[in-house]
Structures are given as C-alpha cells and as structure tokens.
Design a protein around this motif. Structure first.
Motif, PDB file in Angstrom:
ATOM      1  N   ILE A 156     -15.785 -14.805  -0.181  1.00  7.76           N
ATOM      2  CA  ILE A 156     -15.831 -13.209  -0.974  1.00  7.76           C
ATOM      3  C   ILE A 156     -17.126 -12.495   0.735  1.00  7.76           C
ATOM      4  O   ILE A 156     -18.382 -13.170   0.294  1.00  7.76           O
ATOM      5  N   LEU A 157     -16.446 -12.239   1.170  1.00 13.60           N
ATOM      6  CA  LEU A 157     -17.212 -11.432   2.185  1.00 13.60           C
ATOM      7  C   LEU A 157     -17.680  -9.870   1.756  1.00 13.60           C
ATOM      8  O   LEU A 157     -17.053  -9.043   1.733  1.00 13.60           O
ATOM      9  N   LEU A 158     -18.976  -9.280   2.384  1.00 14.82           N
ATOM     10  CA  LEU A 158     -19.304  -7.552   1.883  1.00 14.82           C
ATOM     11  C   LEU A 158     -19.610  -7.234   2.756  1.00 14.82           C
ATOM     12  O   LEU A 158     -20.529  -7.439   3.355  1.00 14.82           O
ATOM     13  N   LEU A 159     -19.508  -6.690   2.755  1.00 11.42           N
ATOM     14  CA  LEU A 159     -19.802  -5.955   4.267  1.00 11.42           C
ATOM     15  C   LEU A 159     -20.055  -4.084   3.628  1.00 11.42           C
ATOM     16  O   LEU A 159     -19.832  -3.154   3.526  1.00 11.42           O
ATOM     17  N   ASP A 160     -21.130  -4.268   4.339  1.00 16.37           N
ATOM     18  CA  ASP A 160     -21.843  -2.478   4.272  1.00 16.37           C
ATOM     19  C   ASP A 160     -22.299  -1.367   4.960  1.00 16.37           C
ATOM     20  O   ASP A 160     -23.222  -1.757   5.727  1.00 16.37           O
ATOM     21  N   GLU A 161     -21.319  -1.266   5.384  1.00 21.68           N
ATOM     22  CA  GLU A 161     -20.861   0.363   6.516  1.00 21.68           C
ATOM     23  C   GLU A 161     -21.346  -0.835   7.693  1.00 21.68           C
ATOM     24  O   GLU A 161     -22.030  -0.502   8.404  1.00 21.68           O
ATOM     25  N   PRO A 162     -20.069  -1.876   7.697  1.00 23.49           N
ATOM     26  CA  PRO A 162     -20.682  -2.132   9.348  1.00 23.49           C
ATOM     27  C   PRO A 162     -20.645  -1.967  10.392  1.00 23.49           C
ATOM     28  O   PRO A 162     -20.744  -2.662  11.827  1.00 23.49           O
ATOM     29  N   LEU A 163     -19.563  -1.016  10.615  1.00 26.33           N
ATOM     30  CA  LEU A 163     -18.968   0.058  12.009  1.00 26.33           C
ATOM     31  C   LEU A 163     -20.022   0.749  11.900  1.00 26.33           C
ATOM     32  O   LEU A 163     -20.032   1.895  13.075  1.00 26.33           O
ATOM     33  N   GLY A 164     -20.411   1.183  11.299  1.00 25.84           N
ATOM     34  CA  GLY A 164     -21.552   2.389  10.770  1.00 25.84           C
ATOM     35  C   GLY A 164     -22.579   2.960  12.424  1.00 25.84           C
ATOM     36  O   GLY A 164     -21.989   3.956  13.425  1.00 25.84           O
ATOM     37  N   ALA A 165     -22.837   1.898  13.045  1.00 25.60           N
ATOM     38  CA  ALA A 165     -23.975   2.033  14.223  1.00 25.60           C
ATOM     39  C   ALA A 165     -22.434   2.223  15.123  1.00 25.60           C
ATOM     40  O   ALA A 165     -23.709   2.092  16.794  1.00 25.60           O
ATOM     41  N   LEU A 166     -21.830   2.003  15.509  1.00 24.66           N
ATOM     42  CA  LEU A 166     -21.236   1.766  16.109  1.00 24.66           C
ATOM     43  C   LEU A 166     -20.135   3.097  17.010  1.00 24.66           C
ATOM     44  O   LEU A 166     -19.945   3.535  16.019  1.00 24.66           O
ATOM     45  N   ASP A 167     -19.774   3.474  18.002  1.00 22.83           N
ATOM     46  CA  ASP A 167     -18.654   4.452  18.608  1.00 22.83           C
ATOM     47  C   ASP A 167     -17.530   4.362  18.251  1.00 22.83           C
ATOM     48  O   ASP A 167     -17.318   3.622  18.126  1.00 22.83           O
ATOM     49  N   ALA A 168     -16.785   5.393  18.960  1.00 25.63           N
ATOM     50  CA  ALA A 168     -15.980   5.783  18.200  1.00 25.63           C
ATOM     51  C   ALA A 168     -14.770   4.834  18.286  1.00 25.63           C
ATOM     52  O   ALA A 168     -14.486   4.231  18.191  1.00 25.63           O
ATOM     53  N   ASN A 169     -14.792   4.810  19.705  1.00 19.03           N
ATOM     54  CA  ASN A 169     -13.386   4.250  20.032  1.00 19.03           C
ATOM     55  C   ASN A 169     -13.897   1.951  19.808  1.00 19.03           C
ATOM     56  O   ASN A 169     -13.254   1.197  19.765  1.00 19.03           O
ATOM     57  N   LEU A 170     -14.641   1.856  19.738  1.00 21.13           N
ATOM     58  CA  LEU A 170     -15.450   0.156  19.308  1.00 21.13           C
ATOM     59  C   LEU A 170     -15.273   0.309  17.968  1.00 21.13           C
ATOM     60  O   LEU A 170     -14.570  -1.264  17.416  1.00 21.13           O
ATOM     61  N   ARG A 171     -15.647   1.340  17.245  1.00 19.05           N
ATOM     62  CA  ARG A 171     -15.544   0.614  16.123  1.00 19.05           C
ATOM     63  C   ARG A 171     -13.857   1.302  15.372  1.00 19.05           C
ATOM     64  O   ARG A 171     -13.353   0.116  15.102  1.00 19.05           O
ATOM     65  N   LYS A 172     -13.628   1.270  16.424  1.00 24.20           N
ATOM     66  CA  LYS A 172     -11.553   1.403  15.961  1.00 24.20           C
ATOM     67  C   LYS A 172     -11.178  -0.070  16.394  1.00 24.20           C
ATOM     68  O   LYS A 172     -10.196  -0.827  15.726  1.00 24.20           O
ATOM     69  N   SER A 173     -11.373  -0.510  17.533  1.00 20.61           N
ATOM     70  CA  SER A 173     -10.955  -2.067  18.288  1.00 20.61           C
ATOM     71  C   SER A 173     -11.218  -2.896  17.261  1.00 20.61           C
ATOM     72  O   SER A 173     -10.562  -3.895  16.569  1.00 20.61           O
ATOM     73  N   ILE A 174     -12.968  -2.881  17.258  1.00 18.79           N
ATOM     74  CA  ILE A 174     -13.123  -3.775  15.797  1.00 18.79           C
ATOM     75  C   ILE A 174     -12.297  -3.940  14.257  1.00 18.79           C
ATOM     76  O   ILE A 174     -12.953  -4.601  13.973  1.00 18.79           O
ATOM     77  N   GLN A 175     -12.828  -2.574  13.624  1.00 13.74           N
ATOM     78  CA  GLN A 175     -11.465  -2.268  13.132  1.00 13.74           C
ATOM     79  C   GLN A 175     -10.403  -3.435  12.769  1.00 13.74           C
ATOM     80  O   GLN A 175      -9.898  -3.975  12.189  1.00 13.74           O
ATOM     81  N   ASN A 176      -9.419  -4.103  13.874  1.00 18.29           N
ATOM     82  CA  ASN A 176      -8.213  -4.405  14.308  1.00 18.29           C
ATOM     83  C   ASN A 176      -9.316  -5.265  14.311  1.00 18.29           C
ATOM     84  O   ASN A 176      -8.053  -6.354  13.792  1.00 18.29           O
ATOM     85  N   GLU A 177     -10.083  -6.301  14.715  1.00 14.44           N
ATOM     86  CA  GLU A 177     -10.424  -7.212  14.648  1.00 14.44           C
ATOM     87  C   GLU A 177     -10.560  -7.456  13.265  1.00 14.44           C
ATOM     88  O   GLU A 177      -9.794  -8.849  12.898  1.00 14.44           O
ATOM     89  N   LEU A 178     -11.492  -6.876  12.773  1.00 16.23           N
ATOM     90  CA  LEU A 178     -11.813  -6.917  11.046  1.00 16.23           C
ATOM     91  C   LEU A 178     -10.302  -7.843  10.453  1.00 16.23           C
ATOM     92  O   LEU A 178     -10.539  -8.437   9.463  1.00 16.23           O
ATOM     93  N   LYS A 179      -9.457  -6.562  10.756  1.00  9.90           N
ATOM     94  CA  LYS A 179      -8.632  -7.088   9.740  1.00  9.90           C
ATOM     95  C   LYS A 179      -7.192  -8.060   9.958  1.00  9.90           C
ATOM     96  O   LYS A 179      -6.727  -9.029   9.207  1.00  9.90           O
ATOM     97  N   LEU A 180      -7.446  -8.677  11.064  1.00 13.05           N
ATOM     98  CA  LEU A 180      -6.748  -9.666  11.610  1.00 13.05           C
ATOM     99  C   LEU A 180      -7.372 -10.770  11.032  1.00 13.05           C
ATOM    100  O   LEU A 180      -6.995 -11.904  10.542  1.00 13.05           O
ATOM    101  N   LEU A 181      -9.144 -10.770  11.812  1.00 11.05           N
ATOM    102  CA  LEU A 181      -9.516 -11.898  10.829  1.00 11.05           C
ATOM    103  C   LEU A 181      -9.991 -12.143   9.480  1.00 11.05           C
ATOM    104  O   LEU A 181      -9.266 -13.762   9.069  1.00 11.05           O
TER     105      LEU A 181
END
Ligand code: ADP
Ligand code: MG
Length: 368
Positions: A156-181
């Motif tokens: 189980i991976l626990l993630l506490d607001e892991p994208l909070g420190a990123l700007d909006a564009n980066l957040r979107k692309s890392i979101q996609n990566e996270l989902k794929l991963l």
C-alpha cells in the motif's frame, strides 16, 4: 475476501483532547486508488498516519491484509508513505536517497543495487541518478520521492498531498503518470488531497471527510452527480440546493413543496412515509437546461414535467465549445449552467427572462 486495508470504527483523539478522526469505516480492495478528500483540518493526514503507523489508533481496529496492525511498528507494515515536502536528504544524491530504505532494511548491496536500478529506470531517473537532490526541479524531486517509496515494494502506497508543491501544468502531467504507474504496479494507493479535481481525476473511490467524519464514499462520477449530504453537495461539483418539505414520494421520485412550487428529484434514498419532512433538491449544473422565456407552457411541461422555474439571464459566455450561463431565480439564488454552444447559441439574451428546467432523474433529494 481478504481486503488490502480495513478501518473498523477507527478513531483518533490526540493527547490534548482533539477528536481528529471519528468512527472511520472503510474496506479497500487490492489495487484500488482511494482518495481522502476534504477541507483542511478534517482528519485526512491523521487517518493516513494511523495507516502508516506514525500515529497511534485510539479506538477501533486497523487491518492490513486481514491482520490487525494497531500495535505494529511503521517499518514492519507493508506500507510506504510520501509526504508533501518529499523529505529527501539534501546531502545525498538521487541513488542514495532511493537506496536509503533498503539499507535500513539490511538488504545486501547487490540486491539493493538491482532494485534501485529497476525503479530508477521505471521512473526515468537513471540519467540523473548521481545528481544531488538539492539541484533538481520540483517534478524530479517528486519522482525521486516516489521511487524511494516504491523501491521497498509496499503493498500500500500512502501519499499525503504529494502534488501540492507543484505548479498547475506539472501537477496535471504527474497526475497522469501516477495513475499509469499505479495501474502498472497494481498496488493500492491511498491519496490525500483537498483538491476535488485531483481526487476526481485519479481515484476509483473518494472518501469525503468533514470534521473528522466520513461524509460519503463513492466513485467520482457518483459523488459528482449524487451527493448524499448537504456538505458533499456544496463541496463537490457545482450544485444548486433548493429547500422544501416532502409533498409525496414513490419508488422513483420525491416531490417537494418549495418557494418555487412543487418540484421533483429521483428517490435514491428509498424514502417512504415522510410527508412534511424538511429536505432539499440538489440540482447538478449539468442536469439543468436553460430555455427562452417565450417557450410554450405545453412544451415545457412535456420536457420537464413540473420541474420548471422562471429565471433571469445574467451572463452568457462562450468558452471553446461550451456556453457558460449564469441565471438568477426570484429569491436571488444564482445558478451556473453549462451546455454545448450549438444548443444555446442565438437562442438566449442577457437581461431577458427565461426558464430553468430539469428531468427528475437528473436531480437528487437529500435531508437538511
Ligand atoms: P487534514 O490533513 O485533513 O488537514 P489533520 O489530520 O492534519 O487534518 O488534522 C485533523 C485535526 O487534528 C485538526 O483539528 C488538527 O488541528 C488536529 N491535529 C493534527 N495533528 C495534531 C497533533 N499532533 N496534536 C494535536 N492535534 C492535532
Ligand atoms: Mg493534511
């Protein structure tokens, strides 16, 4: 069936008396992407820390793969946690940061190297593996934190607001990566966020929390279109709430007496025998249609039944292929409506009177 994670009446009262989490119940299947969503201070991080073992459980039972872990140390649990600030070691390079967890576990060097190489490769970090983490960008640091958590092969991976420190564009692309991963690895993710767009985009199920309690557990689409409480209706999506008292209900529909007359929504709560009870109709923005003021009464009735309310058009704005409309009702309430431009263009005018209408199946009814 053995669940990956179960919370049974889990509660947390801090030493200073703060009740942070109250009677939390949840069953998570292996491979699910779960989001805890709610305003700041509602107990999301506390719940996540109890799952990880960094915080004690003060009531109820916490089970991982069917085994009670209330008293198990964090390093003995098959969980791994990513914090908002990533907590990387600035004096170590990327590889050393990722290796750290394996060294703590006492893994042999060749075996650790193999695992580290594997995860660095998977996350596209091999090229920068010898760089000090302090020189890297937010997105890279995020990925290193992810690699460090995954290299220990948690269930189980626990993630506490892991994208909070990123700007909006980066957040979107890392979101996609996270989902794929997550799909690729097939492990369970529990993700904390206060941003509904993140929870809606990523998760299989969302747990909406409010003041330490679970308000609703639903898949994103259902949460969006079928909120079960006033808190959820106001927190998620763009809903209009119209209060009233129950006139009648049958298996399909509940009709309320409101300031706008008798209006209806779907009976999703199996309401029977509740005449006179105070309830509210919830109108999701996408369930509402706007029609010009000169539409014939017969046509309105045919399309919407009794679900028609007069309004005034305050604003019309075309954004790409979407028409965004703002209207006000007689009591001053405003409603946002969105629809395809082709349906609305040239039919409506700002400042004129019109009608909002909806089909009962698009609206819900909740208690007040
Ligand atoms: P969230 O992550 O949803 O913002 P938290 O779980 O951090 O919420 O906090 C829930 C409640 O518990 C808040 O009222 C917060 O002030 C309180 N709280 C959090 N950590 C502690 C602590 N270590 N000691 C006492 N109270 C705490
Ligand atoms: Mg938090």
């Amino acid at each position: 069936m053995v669940y990956d994670l179960q919370l049974k009446n889990v509660g947390k009262v801090y030493d200073n008396g703060t009740p942070a989490v109250i009677d939390f119940n949840l069953d998570v299947e292996k491979g699910e992407f779960i989001a805890f969503l709610g305003p700041s201070g509602c107990g999301k991080s506390t719940t996540l820390r109890m799952i990880s073992g960094f915080e004690t459980v003060t009531s109820g039972d916490l089970l991982i793969r069917g085994k009670r872990v209330n008293d198990q140390l964090p390093e003995k649990r098959p969980t791994s946690m990513i914090f908002q600030n990533y907590a990387l070691f600035p004096h170590m390079n990327v590889r050393q940061n990722v290796r750290f967890g394996l060294e703590v576990k006492g893994m042999s060097k060749p075996e650790a190297d193999k695992k580290v190489d594997g995860i660095l490769d998977k996350l596209g970090l091999l090229d920068i593996s010898e760089m000090p983490t302090s020189r890297l960008s937010g997105g890279q640091r995020q990925r290193i934190a992810l690699a460090r958590s995954l290299v220990v092969e948690p269930d189980i991976l626990l993630l506490d607001e892991p994208l909070g420190a990123l700007d909006a564009n980066l957040r979107k692309s890392i979101q996609n990566e996270l989902k794929l991963l997550q799909r690729d690895l097939g492990i369970t993710f529990v993700f904390v966020t206060h941003a509904q767009s993140e929870a809606l985009a990523l998760s299989d199920r969302i747990i909406v929390m409010n003041a330490g309690r679970v308000e609703q557990i639903s898949p994103p689409r259902e949460l969006y279109t079928r909120p079960k409480s006033e808190f959820v209706a106001r927190f998620i999506g763009s809903n209009t709430l119209i209060p009233g008292t129950v006139l009648k209900s049958d298996a399909e529909t509940i009709t309320l007496d409101t300031a706008f007359g008798a209006i209806s929504g779907t009976n999703r709560i199996n309401l029977t025998e509740a005449k006179g009870q105070n309830m509210s109709i919830v109108l999701p923005a996408e369930a509402v249609e706007l029609v010009p003021g000169d539409t014939k009464e017969g046509e309105l009735r045919k399309t919407f039944g009794n679900n028609v309310i007069p309004c005034r058009i305050d604003r019309l704005q075309v954004v790409g292929h979407i028409m965004q409309m703002l209207v006000s009702l007689e009591n001053g309430d405003t409603i946002h409506i969105e629809g395809h431009v082709d349906k609305y263009r040239n039919r409506l005018k700002v400042g004129t009177s019109a009608y909002v209408g909806w089909q009962s199946s698009g609206a819900s009814v909740i208690g007040q």
